[in-house]
Design an enzyme around this catalytic site. Structure first.
Site, PDB file in Angstrom:
ATOM      1  CD  GLU A  38      -3.083   1.031   2.120  1.00  0.00           C
ATOM      2  OE1 GLU A  38      -3.805   2.028   2.300  1.00  0.00           O
ATOM      3  OE2 GLU A  38      -3.306  -0.078   2.635  1.00  0.00           O
ATOM      4  CB  ILE A  62      -3.086 -10.775  -8.049  1.00  0.00           C
ATOM      5  CG1 ILE A  62      -1.575 -11.016  -8.163  1.00  0.00           C
ATOM      6  CG2 ILE A  62      -3.483  -9.414  -8.587  1.00  0.00           C
ATOM      7  CD1 ILE A  62      -1.069 -11.102  -9.584  1.00  0.00           C
ATOM      8  CG  ASN A  88       1.639  -4.838 -15.190  1.00  0.00           C
ATOM      9  OD1 ASN A  88       2.407  -4.981 -16.137  1.00  0.00           O
ATOM     10  ND2 ASN A  88       2.025  -4.317 -14.030  1.00  0.00           N
ATOM     11  CE1 TYR A 194       7.812 -13.555 -15.771  1.00  0.00           C
ATOM     12  CE2 TYR A 194       8.861 -13.626 -17.928  1.00  0.00           C
ATOM     13  CZ  TYR A 194       8.071 -12.970 -16.997  1.00  0.00           C
ATOM     14  OH  TYR A 194       7.534 -11.746 -17.304  1.00  0.00           O
TER      15      TYR A 194
END
Length: 289
Positions: A38, A62, A88, A194
């Site tokens: 935050e 997320i 993103n 990845y």
């Protein structure tokens, strides 16, 4: 008619920050900058305020169901729904091309497993004719995979989420039990976690499009190019503002016939299924000065 809403995940820095900046200049509606941290997120909003841009802020991790649920409830209560979602938020392993099981699991959880949480909780809020952009990578093209069985399975017409999850679990299990083979992947198996996560993200984009079709929602994945960010240790041929152009194009300008596509950083639509193509990521590009 309720005001339009755009949401960008992982937007306190890098490409996400640049996407929020571009949307604030062009999108007629509310733009949310979200971030896991935050303090960093609010600092990013202050930076944009100095440019006379007014994004709103909300905390969003997320990978955390409770965090996503809180954000969903806020959007539902404040706006009734949303119109644009740009997924993103991501992590990569650019410092070491080979990583441990724990690191690979972390990479997979953030880059792929999180999309399942968002799909469950946020996608139902997206209004008819809305747009979803999944930020993938050149690591997300099928040519990153060399294992024939998985190329065939991920290419099948009736692909489902179980196929994708089993592909991801196969990789993680191999990492855990020491049976990982470099030859199953392009480029000597570098950055395999990845690659797996982004291939899975690109693949599930097509399933998401299938599910959203009846509401005319466009879902696309894209490779933003090698961008100079902290994720690439500052190596790249694109600034973050240049890299934001194609995601914003997909969110605002692309024809609504562009659906379920894999889009290159220059707006070209590529054949994701071409496993023989030269679109896979090469670690040598990170050495470019």
């Amino acid at each position: 008619m309720s005001e339009r809403v755009a949401v960008v995940t992982g937007a306190n820095k890098g490409i996400g920050f640049a996407i929020v900046k571009a949307l604030c200049k062009r999108f007629e509606g509310v733009v949310y900058l979200t971030s896991r941290d935050e303090t960093r997120g609010r600092t990013a909003v202050e930076e944009l305020n100095k440019l006379d841009l007014q994004p709103r802020y909300h905390q969003l991790d997320i990978t955390d169901v409770q965090s996503v649920s809180r954000f969903r409830d806020h959007i539902k209560r404040s706006h009734g729904g949303l119109d644009i979602l740009i997924n993103n938020a991501a992590v990569a392993n650019c410092s070491d091309p080979y990583t441990t099981y724990e690191e690979n699991k972390y990479i997979v959880d953030i880059n792929y497993k999180s999309i399942l949480i968002l799909q469950d909780l946020l996608f139902p809020l997206i209004r008819d004719n809305g747009r979803i952009v999944n930020i993938s990578s050149d690591c997300g093209h099928l040519s990153n995979i060399r294992n024939k069985k998985w190329i065939q399975r991920l290419s099948k017409k009736n692909l489902n989420v179980d196929d994708i999850n089993e592909f991801v679990d196969w990789f993680l299990e191999n990492c855990r039990n020491g049976t990982f083979k470099k030859e199953d992947f392009a480029d000597e198996g570098t950055m395999a976690g990845y690659r797996v996560a982004k291939v899975a993200l690109s693949a599930i984009t097509m399933l998401q499009q299938r599910e959203m079709e009846e509401r005319n929602i466009c879902v696309n994945s894209m490779h933003p190019g090698l961008v100079r960010t902290s994720m690439t240790n500052g190596v790249g041929f694109y600034s973050i503002d240049e890299a934001a152009e194609t995601p914003v194009y997909l969110a605002l300008d692309a024809p609504d016939t562009l659906k379920g596509a894999y889009v290159w950083y220059d707006k070209r639509v590529l054949d994701w299924y071409d496993s023989e193509a030269d679109y896979f990521f090469k670690t040598s590009t990170l050495q470019v000065k």
